[in-house]
Scaffold this motif. Structure first.
Motif, PDB file in Angstrom:
ATOM      1  N   ARG A  29      74.463  24.892  63.832  1.00  0.00           N
ATOM      2  CA  ARG A  29      74.891  24.467  62.753  1.00  0.00           C
ATOM      3  C   ARG A  29      73.614  25.027  61.661  1.00  0.00           C
ATOM      4  O   ARG A  29      72.582  24.792  62.274  1.00  0.00           O
ATOM      5  CB  ARG A  29      75.179  22.812  62.359  1.00  0.00           C
ATOM      6  N   ASP A  30      74.033  25.032  60.291  1.00  0.00           N
ATOM      7  CA  ASP A  30      72.995  25.563  59.297  1.00  0.00           C
ATOM      8  C   ASP A  30      72.056  24.508  59.293  1.00  0.00           C
ATOM      9  O   ASP A  30      70.910  25.030  58.353  1.00  0.00           O
ATOM     10  CB  ASP A  30      73.728  26.247  58.318  1.00  0.00           C
ATOM     11  N   ARG A 191      79.108  25.063  58.500  1.00  0.00           N
ATOM     12  CA  ARG A 191      78.582  26.475  58.587  1.00  0.00           C
ATOM     13  C   ARG A 191      77.995  26.725  59.858  1.00  0.00           C
ATOM     14  O   ARG A 191      76.655  25.884  60.302  1.00  0.00           O
ATOM     15  CB  ARG A 191      77.623  27.139  57.453  1.00  0.00           C
ATOM     16  N   ARG A 193      77.348  29.145  64.223  1.00  0.00           N
ATOM     17  CA  ARG A 193      77.455  30.315  64.497  1.00  0.00           C
ATOM     18  C   ARG A 193      77.230  29.985  66.175  1.00  0.00           C
ATOM     19  O   ARG A 193      76.576  28.992  66.503  1.00  0.00           O
ATOM     20  CB  ARG A 193      76.244  31.519  64.123  1.00  0.00           C
ATOM     21  N   TRP A 203      77.017  34.017  60.943  1.00  0.00           N
ATOM     22  CA  TRP A 203      77.403  32.616  60.360  1.00  0.00           C
ATOM     23  C   TRP A 203      78.671  32.853  59.603  1.00  0.00           C
ATOM     24  O   TRP A 203      79.301  33.700  59.351  1.00  0.00           O
ATOM     25  CB  TRP A 203      76.240  32.250  59.558  1.00  0.00           C
TER      26      TRP A 203
END
Length: 242
Positions: A29-30, A191, A193, A203
């Motif tokens: 996660r971002d 957000r 990946r 992403w």
């Protein structure tokens, strides 16, 4: 064997699991949070391993089905076995190649936003495995859901699964939700990946919503929520085009 792009982490994971019976999945996660969401085996489960919500979802599907985010084909295969013509779409070339190997008769590389470009009219679309999240964020939901309306018949069904992100007591998630609210976003927007070995996915935004939030999001679209079956935070909804 086709060489996969290094951004197709999900596809590489699916292919390794399909060919060798083992792999792993890491979702980043971002905010730096890393999650191991249970391993790739979940994407290969058969109906006798499913819970009630998955069974309800495939029962709600109608006619010629568009499987959005089909992955390696767990739902597409079950729908085919029930007699449906199924077209599966995904952005991952690796996952699609596995789906075809496993017997999905029509698996195509296509973004959900481009569903109307398939030049077919489907009787229903399914977004399973929490794939309502492919609407990405509140601002894009009308575009994505509009594309699915354009790709389906005037009285089509949309069967979508999601989860209520607020049904958690884990502080790392509650803090993320609060940051989203402070920035004018829905709490369940993430957000993320996927990472697998040397592969690093792109992403992308993904959206988890409670049933009432789903109803609000579809207000400005051709869809109406007509039924919901929920177990804990997870649920499947049946929508009907207006």
């Amino acid at each position: 064997m086709a060489v996969l792009p290094e951004s197709d982490a999900f596809g590489a994971m699916c292919r390794d699991y399909h060919e060798h019976g083992e792999a792993f999945e890491v979702v980043e996660r971002d905010d730096g949070f890393l999650n191991l969401p249970g391993g790739p085996e979940v994407y290969f489960t058969t109906p006798d391993e499913w819970g009630d919500l998955d069974h309800t979802a495939v029962e709600w599907a109608e006619g010629h089905v568009l499987d959005v985010g089909c992955g390696p084909g767990r739902h597409a295969l079950a729908l085919q076995e029930r007699g449906h013509d199924v077209t599966g779409i995904d952005r991952s070339p690796g996952a699609l190649s596995v789906a075809r190997d496993r017997g999905v008769t029509d698996a195509r590389r296509c973004d959900v936003a481009d569903a109307a470009s398939l030049d077919e009219q489907f009787d229903s679309a399914v977004m399973l495995g929490n794939n309502f999240g492919l609407v990405q964020r509140a601002e894009r939901a009308p575009e994505i859901l509009g594309a699915l309306a354009d790709a389906t018949t005037s009285d089509a069904a949309l069967v979508a699964s999601s989860m209520d992100p607020t049904m958690t007591d884990e502080q790392v998630h509650l803090d993320y939700h609060e940051r989203n609210r402070e920035n004018g976003r829905l709490p369940g927007r993430v957000r993320i990946r996927t990472r697998y070995r040397r592969y690093v996915g792109e992403w992308h935004d993904y959206l988890h919503v409670a049933p009432d939030t789903m109803r609000e999001l579809v207000d400005d679209t051709p869809w109406t929520v007509v039924d919901v079956e929920q177990q804990g935070p997870h649920y499947v909804a049946k929508l009907r085009s207006a």
